[in-house]
Design a protein around this motif. Structure first.
Motif, PDB file in Angstrom:
ATOM      1  N   PRO A  10       0.823  -1.196   0.000  1.00 34.40           N
ATOM      2  CA  PRO A  10       0.000   0.000   0.000  1.00 34.40           C
ATOM      3  C   PRO A  10       0.860   1.250   0.000  1.00 34.40           C
ATOM      4  O   PRO A  10       2.064   1.196   0.247  1.00 34.40           O
ATOM      5  CB  PRO A  10      -0.766  -0.119   1.329  1.00 34.40           C
ATOM      6  CG  PRO A  10       0.200  -0.841   2.218  1.00 34.40           C
ATOM      7  CD  PRO A  10       0.944  -1.795   1.309  1.00 34.40           C
ATOM      8  N   GLU A  11       0.242   2.379  -0.281  1.00 36.80           N
ATOM      9  CA  GLU A  11       0.947   3.643  -0.156  1.00 36.80           C
ATOM     10  C   GLU A  11       1.157   3.954   1.315  1.00 36.80           C
ATOM     11  O   GLU A  11       0.343   3.600   2.168  1.00 36.80           O
ATOM     12  CB  GLU A  11       0.127   4.770  -0.809  1.00 36.80           C
ATOM     13  CG  GLU A  11       0.009   4.630  -2.315  1.00 36.80           C
ATOM     14  CD  GLU A  11       1.350   4.685  -3.000  1.00 36.80           C
ATOM     15  OE1 GLU A  11       2.193   5.504  -2.595  1.00 36.80           O
ATOM     16  OE2 GLU A  11       1.575   3.899  -3.936  1.00 36.80           O
ATOM     17  N   GLY A  17       2.810  10.206   9.884  1.00 36.82           N
ATOM     18  CA  GLY A  17       3.804  11.205   9.578  1.00 36.82           C
ATOM     19  C   GLY A  17       4.789  10.767   8.515  1.00 36.82           C
ATOM     20  O   GLY A  17       5.876  11.319   8.406  1.00 36.82           O
ATOM     21  N   GLY A  18       4.432   9.770   7.707  1.00 35.02           N
ATOM     22  CA  GLY A  18       5.316   9.293   6.664  1.00 35.02           C
ATOM     23  C   GLY A  18       6.328   8.267   7.144  1.00 35.02           C
ATOM     24  O   GLY A  18       6.967   7.610   6.338  1.00 35.02           O
ATOM     25  N   ALA A  19       6.502   8.138   8.477  1.00 34.62           N
ATOM     26  CA  ALA A  19       7.455   7.164   9.011  1.00 34.62           C
ATOM     27  C   ALA A  19       6.772   5.819   9.179  1.00 34.62           C
ATOM     28  O   ALA A  19       5.642   5.746   9.655  1.00 34.62           O
ATOM     29  CB  ALA A  19       7.994   7.650  10.354  1.00 34.62           C
ATOM     30  N   ALA A  39       3.807 -10.640   5.420  1.00 40.72           N
ATOM     31  CA  ALA A  39       2.826  -9.563   5.302  1.00 40.72           C
ATOM     32  C   ALA A  39       3.389  -8.232   5.782  1.00 40.72           C
ATOM     33  O   ALA A  39       3.247  -7.196   5.123  1.00 40.72           O
ATOM     34  CB  ALA A  39       1.561  -9.918   6.077  1.00 40.72           C
ATOM     35  N   VAL A  40       4.037  -8.248   6.954  1.00 43.12           N
ATOM     36  CA  VAL A  40       4.617  -7.012   7.483  1.00 43.12           C
ATOM     37  C   VAL A  40       5.754  -6.539   6.587  1.00 43.12           C
ATOM     38  O   VAL A  40       5.874  -5.344   6.276  1.00 43.12           O
ATOM     39  CB  VAL A  40       5.105  -7.224   8.933  1.00 43.12           C
ATOM     40  CG1 VAL A  40       5.896  -6.014   9.424  1.00 43.12           C
ATOM     41  CG2 VAL A  40       3.920  -7.489   9.863  1.00 43.12           C
ATOM     42  N   GLY A  41       6.585  -7.473   6.146  1.00 40.60           N
ATOM     43  CA  GLY A  41       7.692  -7.103   5.275  1.00 40.60           C
ATOM     44  C   GLY A  41       7.248  -6.561   3.931  1.00 40.60           C
ATOM     45  O   GLY A  41       7.978  -5.805   3.283  1.00 40.60           O
ATOM     46  N   ASP A  45       4.048   0.775   4.717  1.00 42.47           N
ATOM     47  CA  ASP A  45       3.932   1.640   5.885  1.00 42.47           C
ATOM     48  C   ASP A  45       4.364   0.950   7.164  1.00 42.47           C
ATOM     49  O   ASP A  45       4.225   1.508   8.250  1.00 42.47           O
ATOM     50  CB  ASP A  45       2.500   2.172   6.035  1.00 42.47           C
ATOM     51  CG  ASP A  45       1.461   1.061   6.118  1.00 42.47           C
ATOM     52  OD1 ASP A  45       1.756  -0.058   5.678  1.00 42.47           O
ATOM     53  OD2 ASP A  45       0.360   1.334   6.626  1.00 42.47           O
ATOM     54  N   LEU A  46       4.892  -0.282   7.073  1.00 41.30           N
ATOM     55  CA  LEU A  46       5.405  -1.011   8.219  1.00 41.30           C
ATOM     56  C   LEU A  46       6.862  -1.379   7.961  1.00 41.30           C
ATOM     57  O   LEU A  46       7.273  -1.601   6.825  1.00 41.30           O
ATOM     58  CB  LEU A  46       4.604  -2.287   8.471  1.00 41.30           C
ATOM     59  CG  LEU A  46       3.090  -2.170   8.604  1.00 41.30           C
ATOM     60  CD1 LEU A  46       2.474  -3.548   8.806  1.00 41.30           C
ATOM     61  CD2 LEU A  46       2.705  -1.251   9.743  1.00 41.30           C
ATOM     62  N   GLU A  47       7.630  -1.460   9.037  1.00 35.73           N
ATOM     63  CA  GLU A  47       9.025  -1.894   8.943  1.00 35.73           C
ATOM     64  C   GLU A  47       9.256  -3.037   9.930  1.00 35.73           C
ATOM     65  O   GLU A  47       9.037  -2.864  11.141  1.00 35.73           O
ATOM     66  CB  GLU A  47       9.981  -0.740   9.257  1.00 35.73           C
ATOM     67  CG  GLU A  47      11.451  -1.146   9.169  1.00 35.73           C
ATOM     68  CD  GLU A  47      12.397  -0.013   9.532  1.00 35.73           C
ATOM     69  OE1 GLU A  47      13.616  -0.276   9.637  1.00 35.73           O
ATOM     70  OE2 GLU A  47      11.921   1.119   9.724  1.00 35.73           O
TER      71      GLU A  47
END
Length: 267
Positions: A10-11, A17-19, A39-41, A45-47
């Protein structure tokens, strides 16, 4: 064994805040954990900052700079993991079973000292399953009889399933609020428990069968008719949209949320 498919990227979300959200996964080497890692990887928007086994120290999540903890471990250690997260200001999303009312009450006491922290405990991360349980609870007010059949693979260690217990609780609360009495049942002799477990006054039957993944039927009956609300999860990929929803939402919902329905704007 093929790797689980990842969610389309996703975008990035403006509300962070973009982080990206920095996630540590506990139980990353388990069946559910491997899907969660993918899924997280795969979410922009997730790290994913830490992949930890059930026996790895939860403090490694802090060392990795995580802001969120995803616990997919076992009931024996999950409460300690979540208590550590709360104590250190980490938001937690929990997919581990065994969170009884007593354990949740203890957790709420811990959260009272850290009102900025959010915790989601989800008996089921499947959006479809959560919706099915909610629909069944609404419908069960209108039928004199209701029972639940939950069907899972034979490697599942708990019965009834957490989803069935949650569904029975929702149905029981809805029927009590509507003044509906218990399901009619003339059984007086059942030495082997053929009528199933009673959960909140609702009969729950557990099936463990090779070839199944996770399936549930809520059967409701009245004069001359039957309504069945059924949900089927064919692999653990069904749970990943709910996992990601939990991780993206938990920080904005301080305190304890029990059930993914808390994040789905359901009545």
């Amino acid at each position: 064994m093929t790797a689980p498919e990842t969610e389309p990227r996703p975008e990035p979300r403006a509300d962070h805040g973009g982080a990206p959200i920095r996630v540590a996964i506990l139980g990353a080497t388990g069946k559910m954990g491997r899907y969660a890692v993918a899924a997280v990887g795969g979410a922009a928007d997730l790290e994913l900052v830490a992949e930890l086994g059930s026996r790895d120290p939860v403090s490694a999540a802090l060392d990795a700079g995580a802001s969120h903890l995803l616990d997919l471990t076992v009931p024996q250690v999950s409460p300690d993991h979540v208590a550590f997260a709360v104590e250190h200001g980490l938001h937690a999303v929990v997919g581990t079973s065994g969170w009884s009312a007593e354990r949740r009450e203890t957790l709420e006491g811990q959260l009272a000292a850290h009102p900025e922290v959010g915790v989601l405990i989800a008996p089921n991360f499947s959006v479809g399953s959560v919706l099915a349980s909610a629909f069944a609870a609404k419908a069960a007010r209108h039928f004199p009889s209701v029972e639940i059949i939950e069907m899972h693979h034979p490697d599942k260690v708990d019965a009834p399933s957490g989803t069935a217990v949650r569904t029975a609780g929702l149905i029981s609360d809805a029927r009590q609020a509507a003044g509906v009495g218990p399901s009619p049942d003339a059984t007086t002799h059942d030495p082997d428990g053929a009528r199933g477990a009673l959960v909140g006054g609702i009969r729950v039957h557990a099936v463990r069968l090779r070839g199944l993944e996770a399936h549930q039927e809520v059967l409701m009956g009245g004069p001359g008719e039957q309504l069945v609300v059924r949900h089927d999860a064919f692999d653990r990929g069904a749970y990943m949209p709910g996992v990601l929803l939990g991780l993206r939402t938990v920080a904005s919902r301080p305190g304890l949320a029990y059930g993914l329905d808390a994040y789905l704007d359901l009545d």
